[in-house]
Scaffold this motif. Sequence first.
Motif, PDB file in Angstrom:
ATOM      1  N   ALA A 259     -85.980  24.212 -54.433  1.00 25.95           N
ATOM      2  CA  ALA A 259     -84.789  23.425 -54.110  1.00 25.95           C
ATOM      3  C   ALA A 259     -84.979  21.964 -54.476  1.00 25.95           C
ATOM      4  CB  ALA A 259     -84.470  23.558 -52.622  1.00 25.95           C
ATOM      5  N   SER A 260     -86.175  21.451 -54.264  1.00 33.52           N
ATOM      6  CA  SER A 260     -86.453  20.042 -54.548  1.00 33.52           C
ATOM      7  C   SER A 260     -86.397  19.746 -56.043  1.00 33.52           C
ATOM      8  CB  SER A 260     -87.816  19.659 -53.980  1.00 33.52           C
ATOM      9  OG  SER A 260     -87.847  19.849 -52.575  1.00 33.52           O
ATOM     10  N   SER A 261     -86.795  20.705 -56.865  1.00 32.08           N
ATOM     11  CA  SER A 261     -86.702  20.495 -58.311  1.00 32.08           C
ATOM     12  C   SER A 261     -85.248  20.392 -58.743  1.00 32.08           C
ATOM     13  CB  SER A 261     -87.412  21.635 -59.056  1.00 32.08           C
ATOM     14  OG  SER A 261     -86.720  22.861 -58.900  1.00 32.08           O
ATOM     15  N   VAL A 262     -84.355  21.114 -58.054  1.00 29.30           N
ATOM     16  CA  VAL A 262     -82.921  21.022 -58.345  1.00 29.30           C
ATOM     17  C   VAL A 262     -82.371  19.683 -57.867  1.00 29.30           C
ATOM     18  CG1 VAL A 262     -80.659  22.036 -57.888  1.00 29.30           C
ATOM     19  CG2 VAL A 262     -82.646  23.517 -58.260  1.00 29.30           C
ATOM     20  N   LEU A 263     -82.850  19.215 -56.714  1.00 27.01           N
ATOM     21  CA  LEU A 263     -82.391  17.933 -56.177  1.00 27.01           C
ATOM     22  C   LEU A 263     -82.606  16.804 -57.171  1.00 27.01           C
ATOM     23  CD1 LEU A 263     -83.503  17.632 -52.443  1.00 27.01           C
ATOM     24  CD2 LEU A 263     -81.182  17.652 -53.352  1.00 27.01           C
ATOM     25  N   ALA A 264     -83.751  16.827 -57.832  1.00 27.04           N
ATOM     26  CA  ALA A 264     -84.062  15.766 -58.782  1.00 27.04           C
ATOM     27  C   ALA A 264     -83.013  15.678 -59.886  1.00 27.04           C
ATOM     28  CB  ALA A 264     -85.440  15.980 -59.387  1.00 27.04           C
TER      29      ALA A 264
ATOM     30  N   GLU B 294     -71.770  20.018 -50.527  1.00 23.87           N
ATOM     31  CA  GLU B 294     -71.189  21.055 -51.373  1.00 23.87           C
ATOM     32  C   GLU B 294     -71.779  21.010 -52.779  1.00 23.87           C
ATOM     33  OE1 GLU B 294     -66.990  20.519 -51.264  1.00 23.87           O
ATOM     34  OE2 GLU B 294     -66.813  21.011 -49.135  1.00 23.87           O
ATOM     35  N   ARG B 295     -71.968  19.801 -53.309  1.00 19.85           N
ATOM     36  CA  ARG B 295     -72.527  19.665 -54.655  1.00 19.85           C
ATOM     37  C   ARG B 295     -73.958  20.184 -54.720  1.00 19.85           C
ATOM     38  NH1 ARG B 295     -71.959  14.527 -55.236  1.00 19.85           N
ATOM     39  NH2 ARG B 295     -74.087  13.737 -55.448  1.00 19.85           N
ATOM     40  N   VAL B 296     -74.751  19.850 -53.710  1.00 22.77           N
ATOM     41  CA  VAL B 296     -76.142  20.307 -53.684  1.00 22.77           C
ATOM     42  C   VAL B 296     -76.201  21.824 -53.514  1.00 22.77           C
ATOM     43  CG1 VAL B 296     -78.279  20.251 -52.334  1.00 22.77           C
ATOM     44  CG2 VAL B 296     -77.099  18.128 -52.887  1.00 22.77           C
ATOM     45  N   THR B 297     -75.385  22.358 -52.618  1.00 20.94           N
ATOM     46  CA  THR B 297     -75.366  23.808 -52.410  1.00 20.94           C
ATOM     47  C   THR B 297     -74.985  24.533 -53.694  1.00 20.94           C
ATOM     48  OG1 THR B 297     -74.718  23.485 -50.097  1.00 20.94           O
ATOM     49  CG2 THR B 297     -74.410  25.681 -51.020  1.00 20.94           C
ATOM     50  N   ALA B 298     -73.964  24.049 -54.372  1.00 21.71           N
ATOM     51  CA  ALA B 298     -73.530  24.676 -55.624  1.00 21.71           C
ATOM     52  C   ALA B 298     -74.614  24.612 -56.691  1.00 21.71           C
ATOM     53  CB  ALA B 298     -72.254  23.999 -56.126  1.00 21.71           C
ATOM     54  N   ALA B 299     -75.309  23.484 -56.765  1.00 23.76           N
ATOM     55  CA  ALA B 299     -76.379  23.337 -57.754  1.00 23.76           C
ATOM     56  C   ALA B 299     -77.525  24.306 -57.474  1.00 23.76           C
ATOM     57  CB  ALA B 299     -76.895  21.899 -57.751  1.00 23.76           C
TER      58      ALA B 299
ATOM     59  N   LEU C 255     -80.880  30.225 -56.832  1.00 22.09           N
ATOM     60  CA  LEU C 255     -81.480  30.255 -55.508  1.00 22.09           C
ATOM     61  C   LEU C 255     -80.460  30.756 -54.485  1.00 22.09           C
ATOM     62  CD1 LEU C 255     -83.313  26.806 -55.624  1.00 22.09           C
ATOM     63  CD2 LEU C 255     -84.289  29.068 -56.039  1.00 22.09           C
ATOM     64  N   SER C 256     -80.947  31.456 -53.477  1.00 23.15           N
ATOM     65  CA  SER C 256     -80.087  31.911 -52.389  1.00 23.15           C
ATOM     66  C   SER C 256     -79.861  30.744 -51.448  1.00 23.15           C
ATOM     67  CB  SER C 256     -80.745  33.075 -51.648  1.00 23.15           C
ATOM     68  OG  SER C 256     -79.959  33.482 -50.549  1.00 23.15           O
ATOM     69  N   ALA C 257     -78.651  30.193 -51.465  1.00 26.33           N
ATOM     70  CA  ALA C 257     -78.370  28.978 -50.695  1.00 26.33           C
ATOM     71  C   ALA C 257     -76.955  29.014 -50.156  1.00 26.33           C
ATOM     72  CB  ALA C 257     -78.565  27.741 -51.565  1.00 26.33           C
ATOM     73  N   GLN C 258     -76.782  28.393 -49.003  1.00 23.08           N
ATOM     74  CA  GLN C 258     -75.457  28.277 -48.408  1.00 23.08           C
ATOM     75  C   GLN C 258     -75.401  27.009 -47.583  1.00 23.08           C
ATOM     76  OE1 GLN C 258     -74.496  30.541 -44.822  1.00 23.08           O
ATOM     77  NE2 GLN C 258     -76.480  31.546 -44.977  1.00 23.08           N
ATOM     78  N   ALA C 259     -74.180  26.531 -47.342  1.00 22.85           N
ATOM     79  CA  ALA C 259     -73.969  25.413 -46.435  1.00 22.85           C
ATOM     80  C   ALA C 259     -73.605  25.957 -45.060  1.00 22.85           C
ATOM     81  CB  ALA C 259     -72.856  24.512 -46.957  1.00 22.85           C
ATOM     82  N   GLY C 260     -74.034  25.237 -44.019  1.00 20.82           N
ATOM     83  CA  GLY C 260     -73.701  25.648 -42.662  1.00 20.82           C
ATOM     84  C   GLY C 260     -74.292  24.680 -41.660  1.00 20.82           C
ATOM     85  N   PRO C 261     -73.870  24.769 -40.408  1.00 20.25           N
ATOM     86  CA  PRO C 261     -74.442  23.902 -39.377  1.00 20.25           C
ATOM     87  C   PRO C 261     -75.935  24.182 -39.188  1.00 20.25           C
ATOM     88  CG  PRO C 261     -72.386  24.891 -38.621  1.00 20.25           C
ATOM     89  CD  PRO C 261     -72.770  25.606 -39.871  1.00 20.25           C
ATOM     90  N   VAL C 262     -76.720  23.126 -39.124  1.00 15.06           N
ATOM     91  CA  VAL C 262     -78.141  23.238 -38.803  1.00 15.06           C
ATOM     92  C   VAL C 262     -78.356  22.643 -37.411  1.00 15.06           C
ATOM     93  CG1 VAL C 262     -80.487  22.545 -39.415  1.00 15.06           C
ATOM     94  CG2 VAL C 262     -78.867  23.189 -41.216  1.00 15.06           C
ATOM     95  N   LEU C 263     -78.913  23.440 -36.522  1.00 17.46           N
ATOM     96  CA  LEU C 263     -79.119  23.017 -35.156  1.00 17.46           C
ATOM     97  C   LEU C 263     -80.475  22.334 -34.987  1.00 17.46           C
ATOM     98  CD1 LEU C 263     -77.861  26.155 -33.189  1.00 17.46           C
ATOM     99  CD2 LEU C 263     -76.540  24.357 -34.339  1.00 17.46           C
ATOM    100  N   THR C 264     -80.497  21.315 -34.151  1.00 14.17           N
ATOM    101  CA  THR C 264     -81.749  20.707 -33.711  1.00 14.17           C
ATOM    102  C   THR C 264     -81.945  21.112 -32.259  1.00 14.17           C
ATOM    103  OG1 THR C 264     -81.425  18.801 -35.160  1.00 14.17           O
ATOM    104  CG2 THR C 264     -83.015  18.551 -33.369  1.00 14.17           C
ATOM    105  N   VAL C 265     -83.120  21.683 -31.950  1.00 15.01           N
ATOM    106  CA  VAL C 265     -83.410  22.115 -30.592  1.00 15.01           C
ATOM    107  C   VAL C 265     -84.706  21.476 -30.118  1.00 15.01           C
ATOM    108  CG1 VAL C 265     -82.173  24.307 -30.795  1.00 15.01           C
ATOM    109  CG2 VAL C 265     -84.589  24.195 -31.436  1.00 15.01           C
TER     110      VAL C 265
END
Length: 212
Positions: free
Chosen positions: A204-209, A112-117, A123-133
Motif C-alpha cells: 500500500a505504501s508503494s502506491v501512496l508514493a 476515495e482517491r487512495v482507496t481507488a489507487a 490490492l484488496s482495499a476498501q474505505a470504511g470507519p476505523v475505530l480506535t479502542v
Amino acid sequence: MRILVMTAVAPERDAVQRGLGHDSRFEFALAGVGLAAAAVNGALELAKAEYDLVIIAGIAGGFVGKAEIGSLVVANEIIAADLGVELLDGFSSLDELGFGSTRVSVDAALAERVTAALQVAGLSAQAGPVLTVATATGTAATAAALAARVPGAAAEAMEGFGIATAAEQRGVPVLEIRAISNAIGPRDRDAWRIGDAFKALEAASSVLAEVL
C-alpha cells in the motif's frame, strides 16, 4: 509536500518505509501504543514543523464480513468507539452526552482517491470507519456491540483517534491506512497473519508514493 507518517511501533514504520523508498516528502515518527501515547506524541511531532498531511499507518483487526485478513482499510472516519459512559441500558458516547466528539473526519476525496489507487494496483482495499479502542476486542460479544454502535465499521486499532485529534487541532488533514492482521473477536493468535499484514502495508505504501 511535507507528510508526517506515524505508526505505533517500529516494524510498522519499517514496512511503510520499504514501500515508500527514498521519498523525501515523507518523515516518520513513532506514536507508541494506545490512544494517550498517540495523542501526546502526535501533538509533539506536529509542534516541531509544518506538515501538509498526517498519515496514520499500521496493522489492525478487521470486522468479520467487512475487512478480511490481508486486506487494507482506508478510514473514511476515525472514531473513538469506547470513549463514553456505560449505562444499564447500553452505551452513550461523548457526542450523545454533550461533552465533546468521538469522531474525526477525513478528507473524503483523498480517502476515495487512495482507496481507488490501491484497488487499481490489484490490492484488496476498501474505505470504511476505523475505530480506535482503549482495549483490543477479545470476545464475540464486544465485537458485535462495536459493530452495532458504529454501522459499517471495518477495522479497529488503538492510536488513530489520538493522532487525528492532534492533527485536527493543528488544522492538518489526516489519512489512516490499516492492513488487517486478524479478525476482531475471540483472540486466536494462531490464526493471526501479521506477516501478511506487513506485506500488505508495504504494498500500500508503494502506491501512496505515486498517488500523493
